[in-house]
Design an enzyme around this catalytic site. Structure first.
Site, PDB file in Angstrom:
ATOM      1  N   TYR A  45      -2.794  -1.270  10.305  1.00 52.24           N
ATOM      2  CA  TYR A  45      -2.646  -1.338   8.845  1.00 52.24           C
ATOM      3  C   TYR A  45      -1.275  -0.828   8.425  1.00 52.24           C
ATOM      4  O   TYR A  45      -0.567  -1.457   7.629  1.00 52.24           O
ATOM      5  CB  TYR A  45      -3.755  -0.526   8.186  1.00 52.24           C
ATOM      6  CG  TYR A  45      -3.837  -0.691   6.686  1.00 52.24           C
ATOM      7  CD1 TYR A  45      -4.480  -1.790   6.130  1.00 52.24           C
ATOM      8  CD2 TYR A  45      -3.300   0.262   5.820  1.00 52.24           C
ATOM      9  CE1 TYR A  45      -4.573  -1.953   4.756  1.00 52.24           C
ATOM     10  CE2 TYR A  45      -3.386   0.111   4.443  1.00 52.24           C
ATOM     11  CZ  TYR A  45      -4.026  -0.994   3.924  1.00 52.24           C
ATOM     12  OH  TYR A  45      -4.105  -1.144   2.557  1.00 52.24           O
ATOM     13  N   SER A  86       0.857  -1.179   0.000  1.00 53.21           N
ATOM     14  CA  SER A  86       0.000   0.000   0.000  1.00 53.21           C
ATOM     15  C   SER A  86       0.894   1.230   0.000  1.00 53.21           C
ATOM     16  O   SER A  86       2.076   1.162   0.388  1.00 53.21           O
ATOM     17  CB  SER A  86      -0.881   0.004   1.256  1.00 53.21           C
ATOM     18  OG  SER A  86      -1.494   1.261   1.473  1.00 53.21           O
TER      19      SER A  86
END
Length: 260
Positions: free
Chosen positions: A155, A142
């Site tokens: 995350y 990401s």
């Protein structure tokens, strides 16, 4: 696909590919891209049974509903499906909360799915890849593998972690014919993102265009969502023979987000 002497050659013919989290979104687009190049596709993920049945028919694919939070289940899945040439660790989840309020079960689940599951699939896939002298491991990271946003501690940690893991196995496998790379998308246009727009409009009193440009795409200079098909195309490139010397890299596809 390559065209040679009037015929179309599929780049990945004869290769078997497991794509986790591939019943929707990025994973599904990647599965379709690999299938279009001749790969035998193994899908993994949850969803509507009829929709999954349609996907398996579309790509002549096998589907596994294995829960990747369970290491024993992962081992069972990998044993059942057999050796794979291409492993795409794409399954992931998110939860947003200040760190002092972050539920410990959510932290554990996010790390388990986003990071630890990729360890288990990789460790089980690598021996056959090494024996074959060819393999591709691609981990979906990401933009949050390169930068951070508040309230996303688990995350952010998992995505930074997957990059470190990828670099490590790339070095370990450097002389085996097996490569390991990350793809780090910014905001990707999926049904999940689209579904957030009406609620955000109502909550903030903004128009649809304001939500897209000033909220969702605030950090992406191009002001364009990444398309799942773009990520699938990058995955195909990383599987090509010409990418055999591309390993240990983190490929940003984020509209310029992490260039700033």
């Amino acid at each position: 696909m390559l065209k040679s002497e009037g015929r179309t050659e599929q780049l990945l013919a004869g290769k078997r590919a497991l794509i986790t989290g591939s019943t929707s979104g990025i994973g599904l687009a990647t599965a379709r891209a690999l299938y279009a190049e001749g790969a035998e596709v193994i899908l993994n993920g949850f969803g509507d049974p009829d929709e999954i049945a349609a996907l398996t028919k579309e790509m002549d694919a096998v589907h596994s509903s294995t829960n990747l939070l369970d290491p024993a289940a992962i081992e069972g899945m990998m044993g059942e499906i057999g050796p794979v040439d291409i492993l795409i660790n794409n399954a992931g989840m998110q939860y947003v909360s200040p760190v002092e309020d972050f539920p410990t079960d959510k932290w554990d689940a996010i790390l388990a799915l986003n990071l630890t599951a990729a360890f288990h699939t990789s460790r089980l896939a690598v021996p056959a890849m090494k024996e074959a002298g060819w393999g591709r491991i691609i981990n979906t990271a990401s933009a949050h593998s390169l930068t951070a946003s508040p309230f996303k501690s688990a995350y952010n940690a998992s995505k930074h972690g997957i990059v470190g893991f990828t670099k490590t196995i790339a070095l370990e496998l450097a002389q085996t014919g097996v490569t390991a790379n990350c793809i780090s998308p910014g905001y990707v246009w999926t049904s999940l993102i689209e579904g957030q727009i009406p609620d955000t409009m109502a909550a903030r009193g903004l128009s649809r265009e304001e939500v897209i440009n000033d909220v969702l795409l605030a950090k992406q200079p191009t002001k364009k969502f990444v398309q799942p098909e773009e990520i699938g195309a990058l995955a195909v490139f990383l599987c090509r023979e010409e990418a055999g010397n591309v390993t240990g890299a983190n490929w940003s596809i984020d509209g310029g987000w992490t260039a700033e």
